[in-house]
Write an enzyme that holds these catalytic residues in place. Structure first.
Site, mmCIF file in Angstrom:
data_model
loop_
_atom_site.group_PDB
_atom_site.id
_atom_site.type_symbol
_atom_site.label_atom_id
_atom_site.label_comp_id
_atom_site.label_asym_id
_atom_site.label_seq_id
_atom_site.Cartn_x
_atom_site.Cartn_y
_atom_site.Cartn_z
ATOM 1 N N TYR A 209 -0.828 11.712 -6.805
ATOM 2 C CA TYR A 209 0.323 11.434 -7.698
ATOM 3 C C TYR A 209 1.588 12.272 -6.946
ATOM 4 O O TYR A 209 2.547 11.829 -6.859
ATOM 5 C CB TYR A 209 0.146 11.681 -9.032
ATOM 6 C CG TYR A 209 1.590 11.056 -9.815
ATOM 7 C CD1 TYR A 209 1.991 10.092 -9.919
ATOM 8 C CD2 TYR A 209 2.268 12.310 -10.410
ATOM 9 C CE1 TYR A 209 3.078 9.476 -10.826
ATOM 10 C CE2 TYR A 209 3.327 11.702 -11.179
ATOM 11 C CZ TYR A 209 3.761 10.503 -11.192
ATOM 12 O OH TYR A 209 4.751 10.301 -11.822
ATOM 13 N N LYS A 213 5.037 11.436 -4.796
ATOM 14 C CA LYS A 213 6.370 11.543 -5.297
ATOM 15 C C LYS A 213 7.114 12.418 -4.336
ATOM 16 O O LYS A 213 8.208 12.259 -4.091
ATOM 17 C CB LYS A 213 6.487 12.252 -6.561
ATOM 18 C CG LYS A 213 5.985 11.286 -7.825
ATOM 19 C CD LYS A 213 6.774 10.197 -7.855
ATOM 20 C CE LYS A 213 6.305 8.960 -9.179
ATOM 21 N NZ LYS A 213 7.146 8.126 -9.176
#
Length: 341
Positions: A209, A213
């Site tokens: 994750y 980003k």
């Protein structure tokens, strides 16, 4: 001062995290009026997307496009907003961020059906705890949705945000990011393509994750370097809304990990209503000073330290090239070149 001009943060990440989570939102300036304006919010049937939509409507937004994967769930959420804001138009449009075809169809609908567009908030994202490959693109799903699909949508929406916002009032494009990008470590890609390394199941882990980003930060910095997007046309930025409670974002977390997460949320998580104000701040309160920037705690902050290194700049160039190749089917480079005209 823009994010790129600020020195990278070197203090302990977890101390910053704790301080950030307990920072309260500043009051909005008086007189904010969104009457006549139109906004798109992706992933807006729940959590931060729903709360951001509610706050836009509270400020007088005239039309909201709720871009969601499930029209049924979107209509259920829209019903609540319509009841609270009967003078606003609240539409539910299908958008499946796992599908390039759905993204292109959504953008085509924007171009055809919207006479005005002021704000787009790209909030939809996933936090996969298990490795999963997208059936159509064959990329790992966290990277697919949080990076590739999100930034394809961003690029394709730029012309509408430029051309459908009133003269002298630039469109606003905000992408939801995460502070975890600051401590993300990308997998080794010295002997392969960056996207190939990210698609390797052996290299997948809990950091996926944050990695997804971080890719967005690399993309935005390069986009600003190439001067495709001017602040007088579209003000574009990334924001960190905080680690939240009251959302469905971590619905994939099960068992003991879910119990631990709930305890951690009880100690540190930011209420979603406070997080919603970070979206309003980035799209309505901040002006051109926020263009090409990363915002956290309602302030312009530096990009992750990795971006300021030579390795980071080399990775940025590599990722940009691969991303433009990936987006070749949608003529993304041509779209960006058109933004300069």
């Amino acid at each position: 001062m823009s994010s790129r001009d600020l020195p990278p943060l070197t203090s302990n990440y977890w101390r910053r995290f704790w301080r950030s989570q307990h920072t309260k939102p500043p009051p909005f300036p008086k007189g904010i009026d969104l009457v006549g304006q139109v906004a798109i919010v992706t992933g807006s049937n729940t959590g931060l997307g729903f709360e951001s939509s509610r706050q836009f409507l509270t400020l007088g937004l005239s039309r909201l496009i709720m871009a969601v994967r499930s029209v049924e769930r979107g209509e259920e959420a829209a019903g609540k907003l319509r009841a609270s804001f009967p003078n606003a138009v609240v539409d539910v449009w299908l958008l499946d961020m796992s599908s390039y075809a759905s993204i292109q169809a959504f953008v085509a609908k924007v171009e055809k059906d919207l006479g005005r567009l002021d704000i787009a908030v790209l909030n939809a994202g996933v936090n996969r705890l298990a490795f999963k490959v997208n059936e159509t693109t064959h990329h790992e799903e966290t990277v697919q949705i949080n990076y590739l699909s999100t930034f394809l949508l961003a690029v394709l929406l730029l012309p509408s945000l430029k051309n459908k916002s009133p003269p002298g009032s630039p469109g606003r494009l905000t992408v939801i990011s995460s502070a975890l990008a600051n401590i993300a470590v990308l997998p080794d890609h010295s002997s392969t393509a960056m996207l190939t390394a990210l698609d390797d199941q052996k290299k997948f882990g809990q950091a996926a994750y944050g990695n997804s980003k971080l890719l967005g930060h690399l993309f935005l910095w390069k986009l600003m370097d190439l001067e495709y997007v001017k602040s007088e046309d579209v003000v574009m930025n990334l924001i960190e809304p905080g680690f939240l409670k009251g959302t469905e974002f971590n619905r994939d977390v099960k068992g003991g990990l879910a119990i631990g997460l709930k305890l951690f949320q009880a100690l540190t998580a930011r209420p979603v209503v406070d997080a919603g104000t970070t979206v309003i701040d980035a799209t309505v309160v901040k002006g051109s000073e926020a263009h090409g920037c990363y915002l956290a705690d309602w302030e312009v902050r530096p990009f992750p330290p990795f971006l300021y290194t030579q390795e980071g700049r080399d990775t940025m160039d590599k990722l940009w090239g691969e991303t433009m190749t990936e987006f070749g089917f949608a003529n993304a480079r041509g779209v960006l070149e058109g933004m300069k005209r």
